[in-house]
Every structure is written in structure tokens, then in C-alpha cells.
Design an enzyme around this catalytic site. Sequence first.
Site, mmCIF file in Angstrom:
data_model
loop_
_atom_site.group_PDB
_atom_site.id
_atom_site.type_symbol
_atom_site.label_atom_id
_atom_site.label_comp_id
_atom_site.label_asym_id
_atom_site.label_seq_id
_atom_site.Cartn_x
_atom_site.Cartn_y
_atom_site.Cartn_z
ATOM 1 N N ASP A 1 0.402 -6.616 9.509
ATOM 2 C CA ASP A 1 -0.209 -5.416 8.935
ATOM 3 C C ASP A 1 0.401 -4.148 9.541
ATOM 4 O O ASP A 1 0.873 -4.168 10.671
ATOM 5 C CB ASP A 1 -1.729 -5.455 9.177
ATOM 6 C CG ASP A 1 -2.493 -4.527 8.250
ATOM 7 O OD1 ASP A 1 -1.894 -4.023 7.282
ATOM 8 O OD2 ASP A 1 -3.691 -4.310 8.500
ATOM 9 N N HIS B 1 7.707 -1.782 4.193
ATOM 10 C CA HIS B 1 7.770 -3.213 3.846
ATOM 11 C C HIS B 1 9.169 -3.755 4.117
ATOM 12 O O HIS B 1 9.328 -4.878 4.590
ATOM 13 C CB HIS B 1 7.386 -3.425 2.381
ATOM 14 C CG HIS B 1 5.963 -3.029 2.077
ATOM 15 N ND1 HIS B 1 4.903 -3.415 2.855
ATOM 16 C CD2 HIS B 1 5.427 -2.271 1.078
ATOM 17 C CE1 HIS B 1 3.780 -2.920 2.356
ATOM 18 N NE2 HIS B 1 4.069 -2.211 1.275
ATOM 19 N N LEU C 1 11.284 -25.266 13.251
ATOM 20 C CA LEU C 1 10.069 -24.527 12.909
ATOM 21 C C LEU C 1 9.709 -24.659 11.419
ATOM 22 O O LEU C 1 10.569 -24.505 10.559
ATOM 23 C CB LEU C 1 10.300 -23.049 13.244
ATOM 24 C CG LEU C 1 9.198 -22.064 12.847
ATOM 25 C CD1 LEU C 1 7.969 -22.249 13.732
ATOM 26 C CD2 LEU C 1 9.709 -20.619 12.936
HETATM 27 C C1 IPE Z 1 -3.964 -8.126 5.072
HETATM 28 O O1 IPE Z 1 -3.622 -6.795 5.161
HETATM 29 C C2 IPE Z 1 -3.077 -8.830 4.094
HETATM 30 C C3 IPE Z 1 -1.694 -9.020 4.534
HETATM 31 C C4 IPE Z 1 -1.204 -8.718 5.713
HETATM 32 C C5 IPE Z 1 -0.823 -9.629 3.558
HETATM 33 P P1 IPE Z 1 -4.345 -5.679 4.270
HETATM 34 O O2 IPE Z 1 -3.718 -4.399 4.638
HETATM 35 O O3 IPE Z 1 -4.310 -6.065 2.849
HETATM 36 O O4 IPE Z 1 -5.839 -5.784 4.789
HETATM 37 P P2 IPE Z 1 -7.030 -4.736 4.740
HETATM 38 O O5 IPE Z 1 -7.087 -4.208 3.328
HETATM 39 O O6 IPE Z 1 -6.708 -3.663 5.702
HETATM 40 O O7 IPE Z 1 -8.235 -5.503 5.137
HETATM 41 C C1 IPE Z 2 1.060 -5.078 5.427
HETATM 42 O O1 IPE Z 2 1.189 -3.702 5.525
HETATM 43 C C2 IPE Z 2 1.817 -5.646 4.266
HETATM 44 C C3 IPE Z 2 0.977 -6.103 3.147
HETATM 45 C C4 IPE Z 2 -0.320 -6.128 3.150
HETATM 46 C C5 IPE Z 2 1.658 -6.561 1.954
HETATM 47 P P1 IPE Z 2 0.266 -2.697 4.707
HETATM 48 O O2 IPE Z 2 0.948 -2.384 3.422
HETATM 49 O O3 IPE Z 2 -1.110 -3.228 4.580
HETATM 50 O O4 IPE Z 2 0.310 -1.443 5.663
HETATM 51 P P2 IPE Z 2 -0.900 -0.469 6.027
HETATM 52 O O5 IPE Z 2 -2.048 -1.317 6.464
HETATM 53 O O6 IPE Z 2 -1.210 0.294 4.789
HETATM 54 O O7 IPE Z 2 -0.363 0.383 7.123
HETATM 55 MG MG MG Z 3 -2.792 -3.026 5.669
#
Ligand code: IPE
Ligand code: IPE
Ligand code: MG
Length: 239
Positions: free
Chosen positions: A19, A36, A130
Amino acid sequence: MPAAKDFKSIPRHVAIIMDGNGRWARERGLPRTEGHRAGAETVRRVTEACTEIGVEFLTLYAFSSENWKRPAREVAALMKLLEQFLRQKTPEMIEQNIRLQAIGRLNDLPKSCQDQLHRSIEATSQNSGLTLILALSYGGREEILDGVKSLLESIERGHLDKGMIDTEVFSKHLYTRYYPDPDLLIRTSGELRLSNFLLWQLSYTELWITPTLWPDFGRETFLEAVREYGRRQRRFGGL
Ligand code: IPE
Ligand code: IPE
Ligand code: MG
């Protein structure tokens, strides 16, 4: 370079909620997509560290059931990036002896993404190092529901008796039926929640959360988590 013996115990299965890509990009005045892209590069550092210390399974939460709610442009960019990642990294995975697997409602992915995913899985299927499991269009509640449906089908077909259902039998109807439960869960970017990840499997998993954003995560932070894991006392409800 630390050897496995430098750690008190090595988790057999590590699961990671990757995240913070969006926040990483925002801090730099970049579009979220750049976060990303940078996040995809972190994966290599982590798989290398896993191989180095002998982790057997690594599950990465790459796209949740709920992430479909994001703006169509971001979803499309993520799907394109996933396909690119798979295409570009498959030779590296073969070189690193990584076996790729995937869990989630994979049929929801765009067709070209599914095709590439299956090609990458097939190309790495003979590898013995792995096991890298990507959670894609994955939701823990959805997985449990799919498991319930699969159980009911087994009963209808006469392969299973209702009285035989226990936690072990049910586990065999989940997407993760071939893997042990995670020993260690890492979440980056500091959020204190599971966000619908592996709800059944995380029952007794050790949790480790870091404020580090996923694109900044690397070998050292990963090894710090593993070191901390080695200091934990797992009791599983016993004494
Ligand atoms: C969790 O992250 C999902 C992934 C890392 C793929 P999100 O960014 O979607 O989670 P929330 O919305 O903060 O709970
Ligand atoms: C995690 O990063 C990747 C996915 C959930 C696909 P985020 O896109 O959730 O990044 P933040 O949480 O907005 O910083
Ligand atoms: Mg996120």
C-alpha cells in the site's frame, strides 16, 4: 549478506499488503500511476530477499475486489501495468527459479491480462524456488463465499457429507488450498486494517505494519520485519 542462520526463525509464508503507491506519487507531484510503476519495481527487491533467506511462499495483494471502484482510468492503468509487469518479469522469474501463482476472481481481469497471466504461470510452473502468489481481483469475503459454493457442489455431487466439514476440509475449498497459512503479514504505508485480505488464512498470522510507502520498501525493511517475527512468541491460543 545475512544467511538464514542470522534469523531466529524464518517465516515459511509471508503475505504483503502493498500500500501507499498513490501517496508516494503525490508527495513527488507525480500522477498516481507513477507510484504504481515505482511499486512494481519493489517486487523484485522483495522476491530477492525472500530467496536469500529461504521464504517458501510470498503472497502479494496487488488488486482487491474493492479496487474496481477506483476511477476507470486508474483501473485501466493498473491492468496495463500488470500485464507489462508479467511480460517483462517472466524471464527474470525463470532465472530466479520463482514459481508464479495467482488467487482471486481472475476471470474478472481483462482478457489480455488473463492470457499473459496464464502464460507466465505456465512458463514458471516447473520452478522449485520461491512460490510468488499474486492476489488479483481478490477479496477475502468473496473467497469465503466461493469456498461455500464449492463445498455445496461437492455435497450435491455426493463427494462430501455435511458432517465431514471442519476447518481443514473448508480450507481445501479456498483459492489458497495448495499453500500453508501466512506466518507473517506485512502492511506498508501505516494503515491498521486488513482491507479484505486473506480473512480466513490470517487467523494466527503475526502482523507487522510499517509507515514506509510501498515504492520505498526494500530489502532492509523486509529483513527488519523478519527479524521482529523471530522475536515473537506464537502461542496459537495455547500456553
Ligand atoms: C489494499 O489497499 C489493497 C491492495 C494493496 C491491493 P487499499 O488502498 O485498496 O486499501 P484501503 O482502501 O486503504 O483499505
Ligand atoms: C496500493 O497503493 C496499490 C493498490 C491498491 C492497487 P494505493 O494506490 O492504494 O496507494 P495509496 O493508498 O492511495 O497511497
Ligand atoms: Mg491504498
